[in-house]
Design a protein around this motif. Structure first.
Motif, PDB file in Angstrom:
ATOM      1  N   GLY A  82      -4.707  -4.966 -11.956  1.00 40.50           N
ATOM      2  CA  GLY A  82      -5.120  -5.186 -13.340  1.00 40.50           C
ATOM      3  C   GLY A  82      -6.182  -6.274 -13.519  1.00 40.50           C
ATOM      4  O   GLY A  82      -7.079  -6.134 -14.354  1.00 40.50           O
ATOM      5  N   ARG A 112      -9.502  -5.055 -13.089  1.00 43.39           N
ATOM      6  CA  ARG A 112      -9.923  -4.237 -14.234  1.00 43.39           C
ATOM      7  C   ARG A 112     -10.231  -5.083 -15.464  1.00 43.39           C
ATOM      8  O   ARG A 112     -10.458  -4.549 -16.541  1.00 43.39           O
ATOM      9  CB  ARG A 112      -8.827  -3.208 -14.592  1.00 43.39           C
ATOM     10  CG  ARG A 112      -8.472  -2.247 -13.471  1.00 43.39           C
ATOM     11  CD  ARG A 112      -7.713  -1.031 -14.003  1.00 43.39           C
ATOM     12  NE  ARG A 112      -6.569  -1.362 -14.821  1.00 43.39           N
ATOM     13  CZ  ARG A 112      -5.345  -1.635 -14.353  1.00 43.39           C
ATOM     14  NH1 ARG A 112      -5.123  -1.612 -13.049  1.00 43.39           N
ATOM     15  NH2 ARG A 112      -4.351  -1.917 -15.177  1.00 43.39           N
ATOM     16  N   LYS A 154      -8.210  -7.352 -16.959  1.00 46.14           N
ATOM     17  CA  LYS A 154      -7.108  -7.745 -17.834  1.00 46.14           C
ATOM     18  C   LYS A 154      -6.969  -9.267 -17.875  1.00 46.14           C
ATOM     19  O   LYS A 154      -7.254  -9.952 -16.891  1.00 46.14           O
ATOM     20  CB  LYS A 154      -5.786  -7.118 -17.341  1.00 46.14           C
ATOM     21  CG  LYS A 154      -5.637  -5.662 -17.734  1.00 46.14           C
ATOM     22  CD  LYS A 154      -4.382  -5.023 -17.154  1.00 46.14           C
ATOM     23  CE  LYS A 154      -3.111  -5.689 -17.600  1.00 46.14           C
ATOM     24  NZ  LYS A 154      -1.902  -4.983 -17.075  1.00 46.14           N
ATOM     25  N   GLY A 199      -1.323 -10.287 -16.297  1.00 44.13           N
ATOM     26  CA  GLY A 199      -0.748  -9.254 -15.443  1.00 44.13           C
ATOM     27  C   GLY A 199       0.706  -9.547 -15.157  1.00 44.13           C
ATOM     28  O   GLY A 199       1.186 -10.644 -15.460  1.00 44.13           O
ATOM     29  N   HIS A 200       1.400  -8.587 -14.547  1.00 42.06           N
ATOM     30  CA  HIS A 200       2.783  -8.852 -14.186  1.00 42.06           C
ATOM     31  C   HIS A 200       2.849  -9.420 -12.763  1.00 42.06           C
ATOM     32  O   HIS A 200       3.853  -9.986 -12.348  1.00 42.06           O
ATOM     33  CB  HIS A 200       3.662  -7.601 -14.360  1.00 42.06           C
ATOM     34  CG  HIS A 200       3.867  -6.787 -13.126  1.00 42.06           C
ATOM     35  ND1 HIS A 200       2.917  -5.914 -12.620  1.00 42.06           N
ATOM     36  CD2 HIS A 200       4.910  -6.743 -12.265  1.00 42.06           C
ATOM     37  CE1 HIS A 200       3.387  -5.368 -11.514  1.00 42.06           C
ATOM     38  NE2 HIS A 200       4.584  -5.839 -11.271  1.00 42.06           N
ATOM     39  N   ASP A 201       1.740  -9.265 -12.039  1.00 46.84           N
ATOM     40  CA  ASP A 201       1.631  -9.814 -10.687  1.00 46.84           C
ATOM     41  C   ASP A 201       0.150 -10.001 -10.359  1.00 46.84           C
ATOM     42  O   ASP A 201      -0.699  -9.767 -11.222  1.00 46.84           O
ATOM     43  CB  ASP A 201       2.291  -8.863  -9.670  1.00 46.84           C
ATOM     44  CG  ASP A 201       1.538  -7.535  -9.531  1.00 46.84           C
ATOM     45  OD1 ASP A 201       0.531  -7.324 -10.240  1.00 46.84           O
ATOM     46  OD2 ASP A 201       1.953  -6.699  -8.703  1.00 46.84           O
ATOM     47  N   ASP A 220      -2.609  -8.764  -7.359  1.00 50.09           N
ATOM     48  CA  ASP A 220      -2.745  -7.840  -6.225  1.00 50.09           C
ATOM     49  C   ASP A 220      -4.008  -8.139  -5.417  1.00 50.09           C
ATOM     50  O   ASP A 220      -5.079  -8.325  -5.994  1.00 50.09           O
ATOM     51  CB  ASP A 220      -2.845  -6.396  -6.742  1.00 50.09           C
ATOM     52  CG  ASP A 220      -1.719  -6.026  -7.683  1.00 50.09           C
ATOM     53  OD1 ASP A 220      -0.621  -5.728  -7.192  1.00 50.09           O
ATOM     54  OD2 ASP A 220      -1.932  -6.041  -8.915  1.00 50.09           O
ATOM     55  N   MET A 247       3.024   6.792  -2.012  1.00 47.76           N
ATOM     56  CA  MET A 247       2.626   5.436  -1.665  1.00 47.76           C
ATOM     57  C   MET A 247       1.814   5.507  -0.386  1.00 47.76           C
ATOM     58  O   MET A 247       1.987   6.426   0.401  1.00 47.76           O
ATOM     59  CB  MET A 247       3.872   4.598  -1.398  1.00 47.76           C
ATOM     60  CG  MET A 247       4.721   4.404  -2.615  1.00 47.76           C
ATOM     61  SD  MET A 247       4.360   2.790  -3.265  1.00 47.76           S
ATOM     62  CE  MET A 247       5.772   2.516  -4.291  1.00 47.76           C
ATOM     63  N   GLY A 273      -7.775   2.871  -4.651  1.00 43.50           N
ATOM     64  CA  GLY A 273      -6.384   3.213  -4.917  1.00 43.50           C
ATOM     65  C   GLY A 273      -5.568   2.075  -5.524  1.00 43.50           C
ATOM     66  O   GLY A 273      -4.653   2.316  -6.295  1.00 43.50           O
ATOM     67  N   TRP A 274      -5.894   0.831  -5.159  1.00 42.07           N
ATOM     68  CA  TRP A 274      -5.107  -0.313  -5.645  1.00 42.07           C
ATOM     69  C   TRP A 274      -5.696  -0.947  -6.897  1.00 42.07           C
ATOM     70  O   TRP A 274      -5.099  -1.854  -7.459  1.00 42.07           O
ATOM     71  CB  TRP A 274      -4.936  -1.367  -4.547  1.00 42.07           C
ATOM     72  CG  TRP A 274      -3.816  -1.024  -3.604  1.00 42.07           C
ATOM     73  CD1 TRP A 274      -3.834  -0.049  -2.639  1.00 42.07           C
ATOM     74  CD2 TRP A 274      -2.517  -1.612  -3.553  1.00 42.07           C
ATOM     75  NE1 TRP A 274      -2.621  -0.011  -1.992  1.00 42.07           N
ATOM     76  CE2 TRP A 274      -1.799  -0.964  -2.532  1.00 42.07           C
ATOM     77  CE3 TRP A 274      -1.878  -2.638  -4.268  1.00 42.07           C
ATOM     78  CZ2 TRP A 274      -0.477  -1.297  -2.202  1.00 42.07           C
ATOM     79  CZ3 TRP A 274      -0.569  -2.969  -3.947  1.00 42.07           C
ATOM     80  CH2 TRP A 274       0.117  -2.301  -2.919  1.00 42.07           C
ATOM     81  N   GLY A 295      -6.276   0.806  -9.652  1.00 41.59           N
ATOM     82  CA  GLY A 295      -5.586   1.455 -10.773  1.00 41.59           C
ATOM     83  C   GLY A 295      -6.567   1.856 -11.870  1.00 41.59           C
ATOM     84  O   GLY A 295      -7.767   1.965 -11.604  1.00 41.59           O
ATOM     85  N   ARG A 321      -2.689   3.261 -13.029  1.00 41.99           N
ATOM     86  CA  ARG A 321      -1.917   4.365 -12.478  1.00 41.99           C
ATOM     87  C   ARG A 321      -2.378   5.713 -13.018  1.00 41.99           C
ATOM     88  O   ARG A 321      -2.431   6.698 -12.283  1.00 41.99           O
ATOM     89  CB  ARG A 321      -0.426   4.158 -12.740  1.00 41.99           C
ATOM     90  CG  ARG A 321       0.169   3.146 -11.773  1.00 41.99           C
ATOM     91  CD  ARG A 321       1.597   2.785 -12.082  1.00 41.99           C
ATOM     92  NE  ARG A 321       1.919   1.529 -11.407  1.00 41.99           N
ATOM     93  CZ  ARG A 321       2.417   1.457 -10.173  1.00 41.99           C
ATOM     94  NH1 ARG A 321       2.668   2.552  -9.501  1.00 41.99           N
ATOM     95  NH2 ARG A 321       2.662   0.294  -9.616  1.00 41.99           N
TER      96      ARG A 321
HETATM   97  P1  ATP Z   1      -0.130  -5.312 -13.858  1.00 39.59           P
HETATM   98  O1  ATP Z   1      -1.127  -6.158 -14.547  1.00 39.59           O
HETATM   99  O2  ATP Z   1       1.063  -5.022 -14.708  1.00 39.59           O
HETATM  100  O3  ATP Z   1       0.241  -5.815 -12.520  1.00 39.59           O
HETATM  101  P2  ATP Z   1      -1.461  -3.273 -12.360  1.00 39.59           P
HETATM  102  O4  ATP Z   1      -2.346  -2.155 -12.748  1.00 39.59           O
HETATM  103  O5  ATP Z   1      -2.046  -4.336 -11.493  1.00 39.59           O
HETATM  104  O6  ATP Z   1      -0.855  -3.890 -13.681  1.00 39.59           O
HETATM  105  P3  ATP Z   1       0.459  -2.806 -10.242  1.00 39.59           P
HETATM  106  O7  ATP Z   1       1.844  -2.270 -10.349  1.00 39.59           O
HETATM  107  O8  ATP Z   1       0.330  -4.209  -9.745  1.00 39.59           O
HETATM  108  O9  ATP Z   1      -0.178  -2.621 -11.688  1.00 39.59           O
HETATM  109  O10 ATP Z   1      -0.344  -1.822  -9.311  1.00 39.59           O
HETATM  110  C1  ATP Z   1      -1.708  -1.974  -8.999  1.00 39.59           C
HETATM  111  C2  ATP Z   1      -2.209  -0.775  -8.241  1.00 39.59           C
HETATM  112  O11 ATP Z   1      -1.635  -0.721  -6.959  1.00 39.59           O
HETATM  113  C3  ATP Z   1      -1.864   0.556  -8.914  1.00 39.59           C
HETATM  114  O12 ATP Z   1      -3.019   1.344  -9.002  1.00 39.59           O
HETATM  115  C4  ATP Z   1      -0.861   1.232  -8.018  1.00 39.59           C
HETATM  116  O13 ATP Z   1      -1.117   2.612  -7.932  1.00 39.59           O
HETATM  117  C5  ATP Z   1      -1.080   0.549  -6.693  1.00 39.59           C
HETATM  118  N1  ATP Z   1       0.174   0.321  -5.984  1.00 39.59           N
HETATM  119  C6  ATP Z   1       1.157  -0.519  -6.347  1.00 39.59           C
HETATM  120  N2  ATP Z   1       2.146  -0.516  -5.434  1.00 39.59           N
HETATM  121  C7  ATP Z   1       1.770   0.341  -4.467  1.00 39.59           C
HETATM  122  C8  ATP Z   1       2.331   0.784  -3.234  1.00 39.59           C
HETATM  123  N3  ATP Z   1       3.496   0.321  -2.805  1.00 39.59           N
HETATM  124  N4  ATP Z   1       1.635   1.676  -2.507  1.00 39.59           N
HETATM  125  C9  ATP Z   1       0.455   2.117  -2.940  1.00 39.59           C
HETATM  126  N5  ATP Z   1      -0.127   1.751  -4.065  1.00 39.59           N
HETATM  127  C10 ATP Z   1       0.505   0.883  -4.831  1.00 39.59           C
END
Ligand code: ATP
Ligand code: MN
Ligand code: MN
Length: 371
Positions: free
Chosen positions: A195, A198, A200, A203-205, A207, A258, A310-311, A313, A315
């Motif tokens: 996020g 993107r 934001k 976020g909740h975490d 990445d 995944m 892919g990561w 997002g 989703r």
């Molecule tokens: P938030 O701000 O709530 O964290 P976010 O979009 O970052 O929102 P996440 O759940 O952290 O949401 O996921 C980030 C991206 O990583 C998503 O696109 C998700 O498809 C991908 N993702 C998360 N966990 C996995 C996993 N175990 N394997 C593959 N892809 C994953």
């Protein structure tokens, strides 16, 4: 005489990957309601209905205008009878009674509460609910409930990790990871995803993708990072999953599977002194640190572009990229590769742009992927 037709506008695509969706949502009153319904159907195992409401929400999020009457939505994809009825309710009464009924539903509230704990999914939440448990204290007092390590940390740090992470906190976490990887190798590659990439604000975490320019060297990277964080006293929880990536098993045909890269789900201790402007804290909390959820994934460098795409997002954006590839291009896309079923070959990519090009899609910037 017939009213003059309005000037033709570009049709909104049914695929989120052909729409530009920023963090600015002009239709939050509707999309929040749709999200409640989607979650309700998810808890009741009605995946089709759940997806229908998520798709409808995603379309409304992409609009640069606010819906003021349902007639304005008649040319939009993914809106059906049910979604339109909810919009009508909200436009007429300022709220949806159907949504309010769900919000006051005891089962739904309990499942939402339980799944808000790190490590607790819908299945566990359902199980606890069926045992008659309704609150955290019920769960913690119930004999015979074995919390796994993740759930124990989830409860221990509940207050902190259910509080949003700010951009400044995400930056501070980035600095910690950056320092750790560079102790290990000068060829480290570190990228913020999810996020925050993107655009934001919260976020909740946090990445990240971490890898190294030397193919193969990524194999021990996460383990070494975890080790350094532990020695620094910053590691509150870590769940490491070793790579099960096998190039000969590509492409994986499972939709929304995944990926198989090495990854870890962490809870880190973040000191207030490292965060510009200070920590996100509950009122009256005077601690000088907070716990933050951090995800790291470590692909081989030749898979970097696919992993980044892919990561990042969202989703829904990812789901529709794959659906578009399959339905419109006879290609299979996942976090590892892109496979052309017609040509029977893998398509190589070093940037996200390469992947959009292979798919014949206009490039969508990360901050336009908030579908
Ligand atoms: P938030 O701000 O709530 O964290 P976010 O979009 O970052 O929102 P996440 O759940 O952290 O949401 O996921 C980030 C991206 O990583 C998503 O696109 C998700 O498809 C991908 N993702 C998360 N966990 C996995 C996993 N175990 N394997 C593959 N892809 C994953
Ligand atoms: Mn995230
Ligand atoms: Mn994540």
């Amino acid at each position: 005489p017939e009213a003059p037709k309005p000037a033709p506008v570009n049709k909104v695509s049914q695929y989120a990957c052909q729409r530009r969706t920023t963090t600015e949502n002009n239709n939050r009153i509707f999309t929040d309601a749709f999200e409640v319904l989607a979650e309700h159907y998810e808890f009741n195992d009605l995946q089709g209905r759940c997806l229908a409401f998520r798709r409808a929400a995603s379309v409304l999020k992409s609009l640069p205008w606010a819906v003021r009457c349902v007639e304005a939505t008649q040319d939009l994809p993914c809106l059906g009878e049910h979604t339109t009825a909810i919009m009508k309710e909200i436009l007429q009464h300022g709220r949806s009674f159907e949504v309010e009924k769900i919000l006051s539903d005891e089962r739904c509230r309990t499942l939402k509460l339980f799944t808000s704990v790190f490590g607790v999914g819908p299945k566990t939440a359902e199980k606890w609910h069926r045992r008659g448990l309704r609150s955290f204290s019920d769960v913690l007092a119930e004999p015979g409930i074995q919390l796994n390590r993740m759930q124990q940390s989830g409860f221990l740090h509940y207050g902190d990790i259910s509080r949003a992470v700010s951009r400044a906190e995400a930056r501070a976490v980035g600095n910690i990871i950056d320092e750790a990887v560079h102790v290990i190798t000068p060829n480290a590659i570190l990228a913020l995803t999810g996020g925050f990439r993107r655009g934001k604000e919260f976020g909740h975490d946090v990445d990240f993708i971490v890898t190294t320019a030397e193919l193969g060297k990524e194999k021990s990277l996460l383990i070494n990072i975890i080790d350094i964080l532990k020695k620094q006293g910053l590691l509150l929880f870590s769940d490491y999953q070793a790579s099960t990536f096998d190039i000969s098993k590509l492409p994986s045909h499972r939709f929304e599977a995944m990926d198989h890269f090495a990854k870890c789900f962490l809870i880190l201790r973040l000191e207030a002194s490292l965060v510009e402007g200070g920590l996100q804290r509950a009122e009256g909390d005077s601690r000088d640190w907070r716990a933050v959820r951090v995800d790291l994934v470590s692909p081989p460098v030749d898979r970097y572009a696919y992993t980044l795409l892919g990561w990042t997002g969202s989703r829904m954006f990812e789901r529709d990229l794959r659906r578009f590839a399959r339905m419109e291009r006879q290609m299979l896309l996942d976090n590892h590769a892109l496979y052309d079923k017609t040509k029977k070959e893998f398509l190589t990519a070093t940037t996200e742009k390469d992947i959009f090009d292979h798919l014949g899609l206009e490039y969508i910037e990360p901050w336009q992927r908030n579908a």
